[in-house]
Write a protein that holds these residues in place. Structure first.
Motif, PDB file in Angstrom:
ATOM      1  N   THR A   4       5.662   1.341   3.907  1.00 58.63           N
ATOM      2  CA  THR A   4       5.051   0.338   2.809  1.00 58.63           C
ATOM      3  C   THR A   4       3.489   0.825   2.038  1.00 58.63           C
ATOM      4  O   THR A   4       3.517   0.308   0.924  1.00 58.63           O
ATOM      5  CB  THR A   4       4.776  -1.066   3.342  1.00 58.63           C
ATOM      6  OG1 THR A   4       3.862  -1.299   4.368  1.00 58.63           O
ATOM      7  CG2 THR A   4       6.167  -1.752   3.900  1.00 58.63           C
ATOM      8  N   ASP A   5       3.097   1.647   2.677  1.00 63.13           N
ATOM      9  CA  ASP A   5       1.952   2.193   2.448  1.00 63.13           C
ATOM     10  C   ASP A   5       1.720   3.574   2.319  1.00 63.13           C
ATOM     11  O   ASP A   5       1.341   4.164   3.330  1.00 63.13           O
ATOM     12  CB  ASP A   5       0.589   1.519   2.842  1.00 63.13           C
ATOM     13  CG  ASP A   5      -0.799   1.810   2.211  1.00 63.13           C
ATOM     14  OD1 ASP A   5      -0.627   2.265   1.045  1.00 63.13           O
ATOM     15  OD2 ASP A   5      -1.801   1.516   2.851  1.00 63.13           O
ATOM     16  N   GLN A  47      -1.898   4.906   0.048  1.00 63.52           N
ATOM     17  CA  GLN A  47      -1.911   4.676  -1.565  1.00 63.52           C
ATOM     18  C   GLN A  47      -2.871   3.285  -1.831  1.00 63.52           C
ATOM     19  O   GLN A  47      -3.416   3.219  -2.849  1.00 63.52           O
ATOM     20  CB  GLN A  47      -0.360   4.601  -1.794  1.00 63.52           C
ATOM     21  CG  GLN A  47      -0.243   4.250  -3.506  1.00 63.52           C
ATOM     22  CD  GLN A  47       0.981   4.234  -3.804  1.00 63.52           C
ATOM     23  OE1 GLN A  47       1.877   4.995  -3.432  1.00 63.52           O
ATOM     24  NE2 GLN A  47       1.420   3.223  -4.607  1.00 63.52           N
ATOM     25  N   SER A  48      -2.702   2.290  -0.916  1.00 59.34           N
ATOM     26  CA  SER A  48      -3.466   1.117  -1.263  1.00 59.34           C
ATOM     27  C   SER A  48      -4.823   1.446  -1.290  1.00 59.34           C
ATOM     28  O   SER A  48      -5.756   0.601  -2.224  1.00 59.34           O
ATOM     29  CB  SER A  48      -3.187  -0.039  -0.020  1.00 59.34           C
ATOM     30  OG  SER A  48      -3.513   0.485   1.276  1.00 59.34           O
ATOM     31  N   GLU A  49      -5.401   2.235  -0.449  1.00 59.88           N
ATOM     32  CA  GLU A  49      -7.004   2.569  -0.525  1.00 59.88           C
ATOM     33  C   GLU A  49      -7.253   3.369  -2.054  1.00 59.88           C
ATOM     34  O   GLU A  49      -8.302   2.950  -2.639  1.00 59.88           O
ATOM     35  CB  GLU A  49      -7.402   3.514   0.485  1.00 59.88           C
ATOM     36  CG  GLU A  49      -7.488   2.690   1.684  1.00 59.88           C
ATOM     37  CD  GLU A  49      -7.986   3.589   2.911  1.00 59.88           C
ATOM     38  OE1 GLU A  49      -8.322   4.671   2.682  1.00 59.88           O
ATOM     39  OE2 GLU A  49      -8.006   2.929   4.000  1.00 59.88           O
ATOM     40  N   LEU A  51      -5.515   2.672  -4.726  1.00 58.94           N
ATOM     41  CA  LEU A  51      -5.356   1.472  -5.558  1.00 58.94           C
ATOM     42  C   LEU A  51      -6.566   0.642  -5.662  1.00 58.94           C
ATOM     43  O   LEU A  51      -7.032   0.178  -6.749  1.00 58.94           O
ATOM     44  CB  LEU A  51      -4.117   0.882  -5.519  1.00 58.94           C
ATOM     45  CG  LEU A  51      -2.791   1.687  -5.811  1.00 58.94           C
ATOM     46  CD1 LEU A  51      -1.672   0.850  -5.570  1.00 58.94           C
ATOM     47  CD2 LEU A  51      -2.831   2.334  -7.266  1.00 58.94           C
ATOM     48  N   GLU A  52      -7.087   0.389  -4.621  1.00 60.28           N
ATOM     49  CA  GLU A  52      -8.502  -0.269  -4.328  1.00 60.28           C
ATOM     50  C   GLU A  52      -9.483   0.205  -5.016  1.00 60.28           C
ATOM     51  O   GLU A  52     -10.354  -0.707  -5.582  1.00 60.28           O
ATOM     52  CB  GLU A  52      -8.555  -0.772  -2.872  1.00 60.28           C
ATOM     53  CG  GLU A  52      -9.959  -1.515  -2.693  1.00 60.28           C
ATOM     54  CD  GLU A  52      -9.796  -2.757  -3.297  1.00 60.28           C
ATOM     55  OE1 GLU A  52     -10.854  -3.386  -3.519  1.00 60.28           O
ATOM     56  OE2 GLU A  52      -8.714  -3.331  -3.404  1.00 60.28           O
TER      57      GLU A  52
END
Length: 65
Positions: A4-5, A47-49, A51-52
């Protein structure tokens, strides 16, 4: 099992930010971008980091206006 990430390489993450790979590493050094997850000799970023980082820049832009 689903991922998911996804973990991104520096050359995958830098274009998401619109910067070169050397600039990406400068931003890691100055703390703008989080340090990588180390997998042996490999460096990866969730990827979430990344995007953050974009969301923080957007928030700072709106806060400075």
């Amino acid at each position: 099992m689903t991922i998911t990430d996804p973990l991104l390489k520096d050359r995958e993450a830098a274009p998401l930010l619109g910067i070169s790979v050397p600039t990406f590493w400068r931003r890691v050094a100055d703390g703008t971008i989080p340090k990588p997850i180390k997998l042996g000799a490999l460096s990866r970023w969730p990827q979430s980091e990344i995007l953050e980082v974009i969301e923080r820049a957007k928030a700072a832009r709106h806060g400075a206006a």
